[in-house]
Every structure is written in structure tokens, then in C-alpha cells.
Design a protein around this motif. Structure first.
Motif, PDB file in Angstrom:
ATOM      1  N   UNK A   4       3.050  -3.032 -10.653  1.00 47.10           N
ATOM      2  CA  UNK A   4       3.848  -3.442 -11.804  1.00 47.10           C
ATOM      3  C   UNK A   4       3.335  -2.840 -13.096  1.00 47.10           C
ATOM      4  N   UNK A   5       2.010  -2.773 -13.241  1.00 40.45           N
ATOM      5  CA  UNK A   5       1.420  -2.198 -14.456  1.00 40.45           C
ATOM      6  C   UNK A   5       1.790  -0.731 -14.616  1.00 40.45           C
ATOM      7  N   UNK A   6       1.964  -0.030 -13.494  1.00 38.67           N
ATOM      8  CA  UNK A   6       2.296   1.402 -13.548  1.00 38.67           C
ATOM      9  C   UNK A   6       3.775   1.664 -13.757  1.00 38.67           C
ATOM     10  N   UNK A   7       4.624   0.716 -13.383  1.00 38.90           N
ATOM     11  CA  UNK A   7       6.063   0.985 -13.374  1.00 38.90           C
ATOM     12  C   UNK A   7       6.843   0.242 -14.458  1.00 38.90           C
ATOM     13  N   UNK A   8       6.364  -0.897 -14.935  1.00 41.31           N
ATOM     14  CA  UNK A   8       7.136  -1.706 -15.875  1.00 41.31           C
ATOM     15  C   UNK A   8       7.410  -0.974 -17.181  1.00 41.31           C
ATOM     16  N   UNK A   9       6.425  -0.195 -17.661  1.00 39.92           N
ATOM     17  CA  UNK A   9       6.572   0.501 -18.945  1.00 39.92           C
ATOM     18  C   UNK A   9       6.449   2.016 -18.768  1.00 39.92           C
ATOM     19  N   UNK A  10       6.832   2.511 -17.578  1.00 39.28           N
ATOM     20  CA  UNK A  10       6.710   3.942 -17.301  1.00 39.28           C
ATOM     21  C   UNK A  10       7.499   4.758 -18.332  1.00 39.28           C
ATOM     22  N   UNK A  11       6.957   5.924 -18.758  1.00 38.92           N
ATOM     23  CA  UNK A  11       5.756   6.581 -18.241  1.00 38.92           C
ATOM     24  C   UNK A  11       4.441   6.031 -18.787  1.00 38.92           C
ATOM     25  N   UNK A  12       4.497   5.096 -19.746  1.00 39.73           N
ATOM     26  CA  UNK A  12       3.258   4.460 -20.198  1.00 39.73           C
ATOM     27  C   UNK A  12       2.749   3.518 -19.104  1.00 39.73           C
ATOM     28  N   UNK A  13       1.495   3.098 -19.239  1.00 37.98           N
ATOM     29  CA  UNK A  13       0.882   2.256 -18.211  1.00 37.98           C
ATOM     30  C   UNK A  13       0.197   1.055 -18.846  1.00 37.98           C
ATOM     31  N   UNK A  14       0.521  -0.137 -18.358  1.00 38.65           N
ATOM     32  CA  UNK A  14      -0.130  -1.356 -18.835  1.00 38.65           C
ATOM     33  C   UNK A  14      -1.474  -1.522 -18.129  1.00 38.65           C
ATOM     34  N   UNK A  55       0.829  -1.206   0.000  1.00 35.01           N
ATOM     35  CA  UNK A  55       0.000   0.000   0.000  1.00 35.01           C
ATOM     36  C   UNK A  55       0.863   1.255   0.000  1.00 35.01           C
ATOM     37  N   UNK A  56       1.892   1.271   0.826  1.00 33.42           N
ATOM     38  CA  UNK A  56       2.789   2.429   0.862  1.00 33.42           C
ATOM     39  C   UNK A  56       3.526   2.609  -0.467  1.00 33.42           C
ATOM     40  N   UNK A  57       3.969   1.491  -1.068  1.00 35.51           N
ATOM     41  CA  UNK A  57       4.634   1.577  -2.367  1.00 35.51           C
ATOM     42  C   UNK A  57       3.685   2.113  -3.426  1.00 35.51           C
ATOM     43  N   UNK A  58       2.431   1.688  -3.383  1.00 37.75           N
ATOM     44  CA  UNK A  58       1.457   2.155  -4.363  1.00 37.75           C
ATOM     45  C   UNK A  58       1.202   3.645  -4.226  1.00 37.75           C
ATOM     46  N   UNK A  59       1.158   4.139  -2.996  1.00 34.49           N
ATOM     47  CA  UNK A  59       0.880   5.555  -2.760  1.00 34.49           C
ATOM     48  C   UNK A  59       2.085   6.426  -3.100  1.00 34.49           C
ATOM     49  N   UNK A  60       3.278   5.905  -2.894  1.00 29.47           N
ATOM     50  CA  UNK A  60       4.488   6.721  -3.097  1.00 29.47           C
ATOM     51  C   UNK A  60       5.104   6.550  -4.480  1.00 29.47           C
ATOM     52  N   UNK A  61       4.518   5.696  -5.342  1.00 28.85           N
ATOM     53  CA  UNK A  61       5.093   5.422  -6.661  1.00 28.85           C
ATOM     54  C   UNK A  61       4.135   5.876  -7.754  1.00 28.85           C
ATOM     55  N   UNK A  62       4.696   6.500  -8.789  1.00 29.66           N
ATOM     56  CA  UNK A  62       3.876   6.920  -9.910  1.00 29.66           C
ATOM     57  C   UNK A  62       4.686   7.711 -10.920  1.00 29.66           C
ATOM     58  N   UNK A 102       0.984  18.096  -5.340  1.00 29.95           N
ATOM     59  CA  UNK A 102       1.406  16.850  -4.726  1.00 29.95           C
ATOM     60  C   UNK A 102       0.290  16.252  -3.876  1.00 29.95           C
ATOM     61  N   UNK A 103      -0.323  17.069  -3.056  1.00 31.24           N
ATOM     62  CA  UNK A 103      -1.435  16.570  -2.254  1.00 31.24           C
ATOM     63  C   UNK A 103      -2.612  16.186  -3.138  1.00 31.24           C
ATOM     64  N   UNK A 104      -2.811  16.921  -4.227  1.00 31.91           N
ATOM     65  CA  UNK A 104      -3.908  16.612  -5.146  1.00 31.91           C
ATOM     66  C   UNK A 104      -3.714  15.241  -5.787  1.00 31.91           C
ATOM     67  N   UNK A 105      -2.483  14.929  -6.213  1.00 31.79           N
ATOM     68  CA  UNK A 105      -2.197  13.639  -6.835  1.00 31.79           C
ATOM     69  C   UNK A 105      -2.407  12.496  -5.840  1.00 31.79           C
ATOM     70  N   UNK A 106      -1.929  12.660  -4.617  1.00 32.03           N
ATOM     71  CA  UNK A 106      -2.078  11.613  -3.611  1.00 32.03           C
ATOM     72  C   UNK A 106      -3.550  11.409  -3.266  1.00 32.03           C
ATOM     73  N   UNK A 107      -4.275  12.519  -3.044  1.00 33.32           N
ATOM     74  CA  UNK A 107      -5.661  12.432  -2.576  1.00 33.32           C
ATOM     75  C   UNK A 107      -6.624  11.957  -3.654  1.00 33.32           C
ATOM     76  N   UNK A 108      -6.408  12.376  -4.904  1.00 25.04           N
ATOM     77  CA  UNK A 108      -7.395  12.116  -5.951  1.00 25.04           C
ATOM     78  C   UNK A 108      -6.997  11.028  -6.941  1.00 25.04           C
ATOM     79  N   UNK A 109      -5.716  10.602  -6.911  1.00 29.85           N
ATOM     80  CA  UNK A 109      -5.270   9.601  -7.879  1.00 29.85           C
ATOM     81  C   UNK A 109      -4.734   8.349  -7.179  1.00 29.85           C
ATOM     82  N   UNK A 110      -3.677   8.503  -6.408  1.00 29.58           N
ATOM     83  CA  UNK A 110      -2.986   7.320  -5.888  1.00 29.58           C
ATOM     84  C   UNK A 110      -3.737   6.649  -4.739  1.00 29.58           C
TER      85      UNK A 110
END
Length: 339
Positions: free
Chosen positions: A303-313, A20-27, A56-64
């Protein structure tokens, strides 16, 4: 509680927290881990932190954060529904996607998206539930006979129903406008990118109801593992139990598909892994499957967000890449046991 179950919970909970922490802090947008945690705290406490940039707060609150929560809820839903279906049909090959439930739910939701666009997003879960319920009942009736439920017929009926619903989705794709076509394409591959708070609330409420109801039926599912005749001798109303569990499973798969599209193999892989570790007792199998399913889908989405970053699987592709070889190994094991 069995000692092996007690040993599994601490690493599983730790894995959930770390994922969960990795998902919130990665993008794609680079935000320092410490700033991500500050933004998360600010979102939870509803108190802005002046050292953070507004975006930064907007991305965390509304996306991640919504995406992380949706992955947790849907992973738990799909894993529990898979465990119940495997117990209901007494076979590890049963899975909401393989027997056509997911495709039926997708067809119901697709009808709502293309033909009833003015109905709004809130009608989509009900349409998905209806489609999943109809296909589940159809597969069950086709596979069931006086001698029980045939696994071969179950898989063949699932293939047939999936082909039929796939044709329906193809027709809807053909007549859809640009906006609906984009939504259907995203659905077909499964994605958590459009996580919204209302879909998290609906999925979370359904998950809570299903976890409660499934846990109430855990002893009955254990009795059903002995065979339908033995379960009847133990006082279980088998047909009533089947219909109830089928409806609950269709509800869970329906809301999951409506929120994230076609994400396969979570309901197949997770219960089987847990069963290998602790055995078939549904009293512990169901909650452990929910926890592991949440962790697995969260890691797959990461993995879907990071394997082909900045594209997303699409996350559905990741779960298929992981799950398809596992399914083939199950088929080979079944073939070897049958000689």
C-alpha cells in the motif's frame, strides 16, 4: 491441533503467497506480471532469460525481491515479539513500540549512524539491540513491584522512556551531517526501501533463533497467564524467564529497527487478532502471529508503494494509520470492562 487453527493455516499461507507475488510484480517501473515471474525464476535459478530486458531482472533481483523478503521477516519478528510481550506482561496493550523498546533500539542505532559512521552497517544491529535491551529493562524495573507488573506504570514508563530517547534522537539529528540526517529521517518514519541482502540475512537468522526459543517457552508463557504465583507453583523460574524473554525481544526489535526503522503497531495488532481467533495458547499463537505479521507488513508496504505512486509513503506511516485506531479501541474496551 485445534480445528480452528487447522482452518486458519491454509488461507493464511495463501495470503502470504499472493501478497508476496503482488509485492514482486508491483512497483513504479511497469513490468508485466509474467515478465516479473520470469525474472524471479531467473534470479532464483541464476540463469538469465533472453526474453527479458536486463533492467527488468535487475529491478526484481536487487529491489523488489529483497524488499519482499525483508517485509516478511520483519513482520514475523515484530508480531512474535509483540505476542511474547503481551504474554509476559499479561496485557494486550503491551507492544514493543508502546513500551519504548523500539525507540530505545532506534536511539542505539542512531548513535552508531551519527557518531560511529566508520563502523559500518554491521555494527548497527548490535547498537540497536543494546539500546532496545536497556530501555526494556528500564521499563520493566519501573513497572514491576512486589505485587507484579502494573499496566499503568508500564505505559507511563514507556511514554517517559520514549520521550527521553526521542530527545536523544533529536540531539543526534541536530548534530548529524547531511547523509546521516537523511538516514535518521527515513528511520523515524520506517521504510523497507533500503533492503539489503546482508540485513535480510541478519534478520532472518535472528528470526529463526527467536521462533525456536519462543516456541520452547510457549508452555511457560501459558503458565504465566495464570499469574506469577501460580507459575512459580508449577515450577517456572519466573524472574529468569522474564529476563530471558526480555533479552530475546530486545534482540528481535533491535535488528528489525536497524534494518527498517520505526515500524509500529504490528506487534500490537497482530497478536490480538490471532488471540481473538484461536485463544491465548502460545503454542499456536506464536507461529500464527508470525505468519499474519509477515502478511500484514507486506500488504502495508504494498500500500505504501502504490497509494501515492509514483511517490512512496513510509511504511511506518501506513502501519500507524491502521494501528492507532485499533489501539484506541483496545483502550476503550479496557475502560468499559473496568467500568
Amino acid at each position: 491441533m485445534h480445528s480452528s487453527v487447522r482452518l486458519l493455516w491454509p488461507p493464511l499461507i495463501a495470503s502470504l503467497m499472493i501478497a508476496s507475488l503482488m509485492s514482486i510484480t508491483t512497483g513504479p517501473l511497469a513490468i508485466a506480471p509474467l515478465d516479473s515471474l520470469k525474472a524471479l525464476i531467473a534470479t532464483i535459478t541464476q540463469s538469465p532469460i533472453t526474453s527479458l530486458q536486463p533492467h527488468e531482472q535487475l529491478v526484481i533481483a536487487n529491489v523488489r525481491l529483497p524488499r519482499t523478503l525483508l517485509a516478511l521477516v520483519i513482520g514475523a519478528l515484530m508480531a512474535q515479539c509483540g505476542a511474547v510481550m503481551q504474554g509476559l506482561f499479561r496485557n494486550p496493550l503491551a507492544d514493543p513500540g508502546i513500551v519504548g523498546v523500539s525507540s530505545g533500539a532506534a536511539l542505539g542505532a542512531s548513535i552508531c549512524i551519527v557518531l560511529l559512521p566508520a563502523a559500518g552497517d554491521y555494527l548497527v544491529p548490535f547498537a540497536a539491540f543494546g539500546g532496545g535491551l536497556i530501555t526494556t529493562l528500564a521499563v520493566y524495573r519501573l513497572a514491576h513491584s512486589r505485587n507484579g507488573t502494573s499496566v499503568t506504570m508500564l505505559l507511563l514508563a514507556g511514554v517517559a522512556i520514549s520521550a527521553l530517547t526521542g530527545a536523544g534522537i533529536g540531539l543526534l539529528t541536530y548534530i548529524a551531517d547531511d547523509r546521516a540526517l537523511r538516514d535518521l529521517t527515513l528511520w523515524g518514519m520506517g521504510s523497507l526501501a533500503s533492503a539489503q541482502w546482508h540485513s535480510i540475512a541478519i534478520c532472518g537468522a535472528v528470526m529463526a533463533i527467536l521462533m525456536w526459543q519462543f516456541q520452547k517457552q510457549s508452555q511457560a508463557l501459558n503458565a504465566l497467564l495464570l499469574g506469577e504465583a501460580e507459575a512459580r507453583h508449577l515450577g517456572i523460574e519466573v524472574e529468569r524467564l522474564k529476563i530471558k524473554l526480555i533479552m530475546l525481544t530486545a534482540m528481535g526489535v533491535g535488528v528489525a529497527v536497524s534494518a527498517a526503522g520505526m515500524i509500529g503497531f504490528v506487534g500490537l495488532v497482530v497478536p490480538h487478532l490471532v488471540r481473538m481467533a484461536i485463544g491465548p495458547d502460545h503454542r499456536t499463537l506464536l507461529p500464527l502471529s508470525a505468519a499474519l505479521g509477515a502478511a500484514l507488513l507486506l500488504l502495508a508496504d504494498l500500500g505504501a508503494r502504490t497509494w501515492m505512486a509514483p511517490a512512496e509513503m513510509p511504511v511506518g506511516l501506513v502501519t500507524a494509520i491502521l494501528g492507532a485506531p485499533f489501539f484506541l479501541s483496545l483502550l476503550l474496551n479496557q475502560r468499559n470492562r473496568l467500568g
